[in-house]
Design an enzyme around this catalytic site. Sequence first.
Site, PDB file in Angstrom:
ATOM      1  CD  GLU A  25      30.193  17.136  -3.300  1.00 35.97           C
ATOM      2  OE1 GLU A  25      30.771  18.214  -3.196  1.00 35.97           O
ATOM      3  OE2 GLU A  25      30.422  15.845  -3.866  1.00 35.97           O
ATOM      4  CG  ASN A  70      34.406  14.916  -6.808  1.00 33.22           C
ATOM      5  OD1 ASN A  70      34.326  15.538  -7.850  1.00 33.22           O
ATOM      6  ND2 ASN A  70      35.172  14.731  -5.893  1.00 33.22           N
ATOM      7  CG  ASN A 170      31.058  18.150  -9.957  1.00 31.53           C
ATOM      8  OD1 ASN A 170      31.234  19.436  -9.677  1.00 31.53           O
ATOM      9  ND2 ASN A 170      32.276  17.486  -9.456  1.00 31.53           N
ATOM     10  CD  GLU A 171      35.780  19.441  -9.830  1.00 32.65           C
ATOM     11  OE1 GLU A 171      36.168  18.276  -9.264  1.00 32.65           O
ATOM     12  OE2 GLU A 171      35.856  20.525  -9.340  1.00 32.65           O
ATOM     13  CE1 TYR A 242      36.552  24.146  -3.510  1.00 33.48           C
ATOM     14  CE2 TYR A 242      37.016  22.868  -5.226  1.00 33.48           C
ATOM     15  CZ  TYR A 242      36.157  23.161  -4.333  1.00 33.48           C
ATOM     16  OH  TYR A 242      34.783  22.805  -4.346  1.00 33.48           O
ATOM     17  CD  GLU A 290      32.745  22.105  -6.950  1.00 38.96           C
ATOM     18  OE1 GLU A 290      33.961  21.670  -6.322  1.00 38.96           O
ATOM     19  OE2 GLU A 290      32.100  21.222  -7.443  1.00 38.96           O
ATOM     20  CD  GLN A 344      30.616  21.384  -0.673  1.00 34.62           C
ATOM     21  OE1 GLN A 344      29.827  20.894  -0.096  1.00 34.62           O
ATOM     22  NE2 GLN A 344      31.263  20.541  -1.483  1.00 34.62           N
TER      23      GLN A 344
HETATM   24  O1  AHR Z   1      33.755  20.706  -3.053  1.00 32.50           O
HETATM   25  C1  AHR Z   1      34.313  19.392  -2.947  1.00 32.50           C
HETATM   26  C2  AHR Z   1      34.851  18.672  -4.157  1.00 32.50           C
HETATM   27  O2  AHR Z   1      35.594  19.502  -4.910  1.00 32.50           O
HETATM   28  C3  AHR Z   1      33.655  18.627  -5.145  1.00 32.50           C
HETATM   29  O3  AHR Z   1      33.056  17.452  -4.894  1.00 32.50           O
HETATM   30  C4  AHR Z   1      34.347  18.558  -6.759  1.00 32.50           C
HETATM   31  O4  AHR Z   1      33.747  18.769  -7.483  1.00 32.50           O
HETATM   32  C5  AHR Z   1      35.671  19.187  -6.308  1.00 32.50           C
HETATM   33  O5  AHR Z   1      36.574  18.501  -6.707  1.00 32.50           O
END
Ligand code: AHR
Length: 499
Positions: A25, A70, A170-171, A242, A290, A344
Amino acid sequence: MTTIHVHTKHNAGPVDRRIFGGFLEHLGRAVYEGVYDPGSRRSDPNGFRTDVLEALRGMRMPVVRYPGGNFVSAYDWRDGVGPRDQRPRRRDFAWRSIETNQFGTDEFIQWCRALGAEPMLAVNLGTGTPDSAAALVEYCNLGSGTAWADQRVANGHKEPHGVKLWCLGNEMDGPWQAGHVPADIYARSANVAAALMKKMDPSIQTVACGSSGRWMGTYLEWDRVVLETCWDRVDYISAHRYSTNHENDAAHFLAEGVEIDRILDDYAGLISYVRGRRRSDKKVYVSFDEWNVWYRQRSEEGRWEEAPHLLEEVYNFEDALVCAQYLSAFIRRADLVKIGCLAQIVNVIAPIATRGDDLLLQTIYHPFVLYAQNAAGISLRPVVEGPTYRAGRRGEVPRVDAAATLDAESGRLAVFLVNRSLESPASVEVHLADGTIGGVRSCRMLGEVDVKAENTWDSREAVKPREGRAEAKNGMLRVDVPAPGLCVAVADVALGADT
Ligand code: AHR
């Protein structure tokens, strides 16, 4: 003792190698000072860091998702193409940073070619329109004779880029996302975008935005609306996670695999439900685009700097064991998960860190390499019999998390074993019901270090793979996994009648 039973007929189908993908990103020092660093003596004439490329090649990433995250939800891809000296400097509101646009779509594609990976592009469905998304497909994938395709040629790229994988935003269920909207509004715009994009190039595949996580109030309900609306035009639904250990409860954290399995079960159920409602034969898969551990470095404040230090998480050994469990879960659900992107790849929540011209491999680099280099063929569904342990709030969970692959061509069985116990080493026996296990080809192990051990600039190899303990005896495989630890053992098999 833990006993694992596998049978070649009891399998989840071929493992799609794209589960070993990554995510890049425009965020912090991921692009600038990460993959692109023209000032470094480590860079090639394109400005690509060759040491970073080499480390990534070790991870055998077949696909990389870009440019966000994001970031993409307010990004105008047109800022990042054409002569570099004419590209605008912009404020990026997602990470409160300055984006110089010196690295854009064409450079990313070129960088992917250098890596040997397939590009996966996300389009802006936050502030962007379906029209501008289709224009990007035209720019990338059409030959010549239309405005955007001709522009690519004029920018020095005669041949089309041939990008197959496209994320529809995205999201978009996250209130933090530029242009965040309710599910039905996103679904309608994703459907229009996918239609226009696929008309531009019918060979592409699209990934609809699933919910940003299981913790979201919108989880699954968002995904249902999106799938019901876009069913005919999407090939994958995205999942993100995450993992966190805010409570510093290693026993709980080390059972993250339980949660990942649950998420995959949820998506399998939802996809079946929508397929049933639509009376459809179509297959839609999960793109887990992700995933990682991320909870320490959460600041989004880039102070309007270029390439600020953001999300530079330092990983420890327990994080590496959690990452291993993501990959095992994806292997176990090979029938469902076709794409996975470690989020990432460099500097930002990443397995690789750079400092000036130097490079460091974080702990989470190692399990990824062990899996990506050894998983091959079909995914065998392991039946695990063995002791459990108390994983904090999760209650009793199996001590050993297991996945297995079989490459019939080379006659290789690979087993991926995580011992989650903090106290008890695991002695594991693997039985192949319709064959015999012969010699052990390799056994690599991560373990016998403190769960909090980190690889730092001063102690770079605190956590790294070492020789593991495995033997083939009486047609079965025996592996000793440290507490806690990961073992990846590869053995020769001879297939025959059921034993
Ligand atoms: O990977 C960091 C952020 O985590 C990304 O920009 C977003 O998609 C997620 O919330």
